[in-house]
Design an enzyme around this catalytic site. Structure first.
Site, PDB file in Angstrom:
ATOM      1  N   ASP A   1       0.937  -0.828   0.252  1.00  0.00           N
ATOM      2  CA  ASP A   1       0.165  -0.034  -0.003  1.00  0.00           C
ATOM      3  C   ASP A   1       0.607   0.937   0.397  1.00  0.00           C
ATOM      4  O   ASP A   1       0.780   1.656   0.925  1.00  0.00           O
ATOM      5  CB  ASP A   1      -0.858  -0.395   1.203  1.00  0.00           C
ATOM      6  CG  ASP A   1      -1.778   1.432   1.674  1.00  0.00           C
ATOM      7  OD1 ASP A   1      -2.079   1.864  -0.072  1.00  0.00           O
ATOM      8  OD2 ASP A   1      -2.163   1.518   2.181  1.00  0.00           O
TER       9      ASP A   1
ATOM     10  N   CYS B   1      -2.725   4.241  -4.878  1.00  0.00           N
ATOM     11  CA  CYS B   1      -3.636   5.790  -4.460  1.00  0.00           C
ATOM     12  C   CYS B   1      -3.265   6.713  -6.134  1.00  0.00           C
ATOM     13  O   CYS B   1      -3.369   7.759  -6.048  1.00  0.00           O
ATOM     14  CB  CYS B   1      -2.927   6.554  -4.072  1.00  0.00           C
ATOM     15  SG  CYS B   1      -1.357   6.980  -3.235  1.00  0.00           S
TER      16      CYS B   1
END
Length: 432
Positions: free
Chosen positions: A362, A388
């Site tokens: 992540d 992201c």
């Protein structure tokens, strides 16, 4: 006045018109529309343009719900129906995976999404004293500008936070350091709402009295931050309610500091964690790595499954709070947190952590290319990547699939930021 047909959106939610082999990026235009536009920057291969008139509107075009849309830079897609926003973001993800990474997902996952308004539990608000515009301005920056937008409410903030914008103007405008307070950071938790005042000069006794009265009147917790994020300290009330968020499905509550990184959208984060755990499928007895683990947003749910988890993060402060959260939630024996700079990861440094059955990654917007390159012959058979930034996910997917023997089994978007062009996504890689 040029006129053109919009064929798609780019990663900043600008409409793309193609003329004579050149791409024209038109602010505010939607796919399928015919528009008049005026270019304000011309380059050999592209142009940037303002929307002048919609000749033929898209069926996805709607009236923006916020009166400040188009001036405030906090949102870029309010003029687009929410389900169409999700479809556009899915296309951005798929296009990035193919054009950058040369990979396609075997399965497209259903999009994760939630309420389109009032979702933003974290925000960084600019503060500026502008006498010519009525005094204090507090809000997001104007669209493509360094100026602070003159907003009096915000639909993407929780209503009780939006209601604070005008009272905050009055408070800050009355402080002796009104022109020495450039930023207010907002963090909403389960038990309280915090405001972090970034101060470049100490408060006077009179200022302190006014801030305490404001905090009591509006039921908020105020922090003062005189320098970097680690300098933020609770000012009032002392003591006060804990700042935390919950993952009820896993019976977890994680405390955090208002300047720590946590996900903006609590409801969508819960669904995203559930999706990640289903894709990872942790089993009791497995040894699993959570890379760029932060506070343990994924680490602790993995540990709750019965697996043994190693969480690696570059910030010692976040690692310390992750350890505290693991102990507080009764998972201290299943979680081992460590500090490492994963942007400088090598095959040797990764091997020293031992073998893992599975891995979750992540990373921030920069991605995790060095980590992906460092995976050796005993790399985990299953890898879940939460991203992201579609561009860096696509780049890293290319490394995993072309060099490391993985296939992209599934991918889909996570609409963490409705009405913005921001695209979060989640992908599953499996190794033969």
């Amino acid at each position: 006045m040029p006129i053109g047909k919009v064929v798609s959106l780019d990663h900043e939610a600008r409409g793309i018109v193609r003329e004579d082999g050149k791409a024209i990026f038109v602010d505010g235009a939607l796919p399928g529309e015919t528009v008049d536009y005026a270019s304000f920057r011309r380059k050999p291969k592209y142009e940037l343009a303002h929307l002048v008139r919609v000749v033929k509107p898209s069926v996805a075009r709607v009236e923006p719900a916020c009166e400040h849309f188009g001036i405030c830079g906090g949102c870029a897609m309010q003029h687009m129906e929410p389900s169409a926003q999700i479809a556009a973001k899915q296309r951005v993800l798929e296009d990035s995976l193919w054009h950058i990474g040369r990979v396609r997902a075997a399965t497209i996952l259903p999009p994760i999404h939630g309420a389109p308004w009032g979702y933003r539990h974290r925000a960084r608000l600019g503060v500026r004293k502008v006498e010519s515009r009525g005094g204090m301005l507090i809000g997001f920056h104007e669209w493509r500008s360094s100026y602070i937008a003159d907003i009096r409410s915000c639909r993407v903030l929780p209503p009780h936070v939006s209601d604070l914008l005008m009272p905050l103007r009055e408070l800050v405008g009355g402080l002796s350091i009104a022109d020495r307070l450039p930023q207010i950071e907002v963090a909403v938790g389960e038990h309280c709402t915090t405001l972090v005042f970034r101060i470049l000069q100490a408060l006077t006794v009179s200022d302190e009295k006014a801030v305490r009265a404001f905090a009591d009147r509006h039921d908020v917790v105020v922090y003062l931050q005189p320098s970097g994020p680690d300098s933020a300290r609770r000012f009032h009330p002392l003591p006060g309610p804990r700042l935390s968020y919950t993952l009820p499905e896993f019976d977890l509550e994680l405390d955090f500091r208002p300047t720590d990184f946590t996900q903006v959208n609590h409801a969508v984060n819960r669904v995203m964690v559930r999706r990640a755990l289903r894709l990872l499928d942790p089993q009791p007895g497995e040894r699993i790595a959570d890379m760029f683990c932060g506070l343990g947003n994924f680490t602790l749910p993995i540990a709750r499954s019965g697996a043994s988890v190693v969480g690696i993060e570059g910030s010692p402060a976040l690692v310390a709070r992750g350890r505290e959260a693991a102990i507080a939630n009764g998972l201290g024996e299943r979680v081992d947190f460590g500090v490492a700079n994963l942007f400088e990861c090598t095959e040797q440094s990764l091997a020293r952590l031992g073998r893992f059955d599975k891995m979750l990654i992540d990373p921030p917007r920069e991605g995790a290319v060095e980590l992906c390159k460092a995976l050796g012959d005993d790399a985990p058979g299953r890898l879940v990547y939460v991203s992201c930034n579609p561009a860096t996910l696509a780049r890293d997917a290319g490394v995993l699939c072309s060099l490391k023997g993985y296939r992209l089994a599934a991918a889909g978007i996570v609409n963490m930021f409705p009405h913005t062009a921001h695209v979060e996504s989640i992908a599953l890689f499996e190794r033969a």
